[in-house]
Motif scaffolding. Structure first.
Motif, PDB file in Angstrom:
ATOM      1  N   LYS A  53      -2.318   8.554  -8.700  1.00 41.84           N
ATOM      2  CA  LYS A  53      -1.038   9.259  -8.878  1.00 41.84           C
ATOM      3  C   LYS A  53      -0.592   9.202  -9.794  1.00 41.84           C
ATOM      4  O   LYS A  53       0.952   9.480  -9.561  1.00 41.84           O
ATOM      5  N   GLY A  60       0.972  -0.882  -0.254  1.00 42.70           N
ATOM      6  CA  GLY A  60      -0.304   0.393   0.201  1.00 42.70           C
ATOM      7  C   GLY A  60       0.483   1.130  -0.075  1.00 42.70           C
ATOM      8  O   GLY A  60       2.025   1.702  -0.109  1.00 42.70           O
ATOM      9  N   VAL A  61       0.225   2.419   0.449  1.00 40.01           N
ATOM     10  CA  VAL A  61       1.143   3.261   0.587  1.00 40.01           C
ATOM     11  C   VAL A  61       1.883   3.447   1.548  1.00 40.01           C
ATOM     12  O   VAL A  61       3.045   4.370   1.499  1.00 40.01           O
ATOM     13  N   ASP A  62       1.821   2.435   2.710  1.00 40.46           N
ATOM     14  CA  ASP A  62       3.126   3.092   3.576  1.00 40.46           C
ATOM     15  C   ASP A  62       4.679   1.949   2.453  1.00 40.46           C
ATOM     16  O   ASP A  62       5.781   2.520   3.189  1.00 40.46           O
ATOM     17  N   THR A 101      -2.405   3.548 -11.116  1.00 44.01           N
ATOM     18  CA  THR A 101      -3.243   4.562 -10.317  1.00 44.01           C
ATOM     19  C   THR A 101      -3.538   5.885 -10.011  1.00 44.01           C
ATOM     20  O   THR A 101      -3.682   6.419 -11.624  1.00 44.01           O
ATOM     21  N   ASN A 146       8.476   6.194  -8.641  1.00 43.90           N
ATOM     22  CA  ASN A 146       6.815   6.525  -9.026  1.00 43.90           C
ATOM     23  C   ASN A 146       7.031   7.068 -10.029  1.00 43.90           C
ATOM     24  O   ASN A 146       8.069   8.007  -9.769  1.00 43.90           O
ATOM     25  N   LEU A 156       3.376   2.546  -2.502  1.00 43.26           N
ATOM     26  CA  LEU A 156       2.516   2.691  -3.682  1.00 43.26           C
ATOM     27  C   LEU A 156       2.167   4.436  -3.610  1.00 43.26           C
ATOM     28  O   LEU A 156       1.685   5.556  -2.261  1.00 43.26           O
ATOM     29  N   PRO A 157       1.953   5.042  -4.819  1.00 44.83           N
ATOM     30  CA  PRO A 157       1.721   6.522  -4.423  1.00 44.83           C
ATOM     31  C   PRO A 157      -0.237   6.623  -4.150  1.00 44.83           C
ATOM     32  O   PRO A 157      -0.812   7.486  -3.753  1.00 44.83           O
ATOM     33  N   SER A 158      -0.981   5.247  -4.153  1.00 45.79           N
ATOM     34  CA  SER A 158      -2.307   5.156  -3.849  1.00 45.79           C
ATOM     35  C   SER A 158      -3.003   4.291  -3.484  1.00 45.79           C
ATOM     36  O   SER A 158      -2.071   3.068  -3.876  1.00 45.79           O
ATOM     37  N   SER A 159      -3.644   4.239  -3.198  1.00 47.54           N
ATOM     38  CA  SER A 159      -4.522   3.010  -2.501  1.00 47.54           C
ATOM     39  C   SER A 159      -5.140   2.631  -4.137  1.00 47.54           C
ATOM     40  O   SER A 159      -5.603   1.570  -4.282  1.00 47.54           O
ATOM     41  N   SER A 202       3.381   3.265 -10.955  1.00 48.98           N
ATOM     42  CA  SER A 202       4.612   2.484  -9.742  1.00 48.98           C
ATOM     43  C   SER A 202       5.149   1.534 -11.025  1.00 48.98           C
ATOM     44  O   SER A 202       4.045   0.792 -11.752  1.00 48.98           O
TER      45      SER A 202
END
Length: 167
Positions: free
Chosen positions: A58, A31-33, A56, A70, A36-39, A61
């Motif tokens: 955003k 995920g974002v954590d 995504t 990204n 990844l730039p977005s979920s 990636s």
């Protein structure tokens, strides 16, 4: 009186259940954590090199198995909301951006992004609600486009000549 057959069956089933749940999952959540730039992931593509691309809201990636890199409009994308990947036989991977209604591509051996030179013609042919669902480059370098609110197939030759086929 104890029924040994039933007791044995219960112990056997509990043992099977215990050992069947002892296996570790082969899936890992990213995920974002994790980078990844977005979920919001709209499409996924795995290249011949094993790297995985994510489309995504955003940008794109790239995951190489260890980390995410990204890309967004600052890296040459015509828009950040990338909906689909359209891999071609020539090694190019074409993509579609939603808000700009624009196509771009990158090569299987990644060396940057290239905007489609006839995006302005696409935008003239599309309504605001048009969405590309299919994109194919034939042997004459004519691009074939189909999708929502396109009403058939849109063809753009390598010279920029636009043709519509309605079905």
């Amino acid at each position: 009186m104890i029924n040994y057959k039933h007791s044995f069956l219960v112990v056997l089933l509990l043992t099977i259940f215990f050992f069947s749940n002892a296996q570790e999952s082969i899936y890992k959540h990213y995920g974002v954590d994790e980078g990844l730039p977005s979920s919001e992931i709209y499409d996924v593509y795995q290249g011949k090199d094993g790297n995985i691309w994510f489309a995504t809201d955003k940008g794109l990636s790239l995951y190489n198995g260890y980390e995410f890199k990204n890309f967004d409009i600052n890296d040459g994308l015509p828009g950040n909301v990338v909906l689909r990947f359209y891999p071609q036989t020539n090694g190019q991977i074409w993509c579609y951006t939603y808000h700009n209604q624009a196509l771009f591509y990158f090569n299987e051996t990644f060396d940057g992004f290239t905007a489609y030179k006839y995006n302005n013609r696409l935008q003239k042919e599309f309504s605001p609600s048009s969405i590309i669902k299919s994109c194919f480059i034939d042997e004459t370098n004519t691009i074939h486009i189909g999708g929502t609110n396109i009403n058939g197939e849109l063809l753009i030759s390598k010279d920029g000549e636009v043709t519509k086929k309605t079905y």
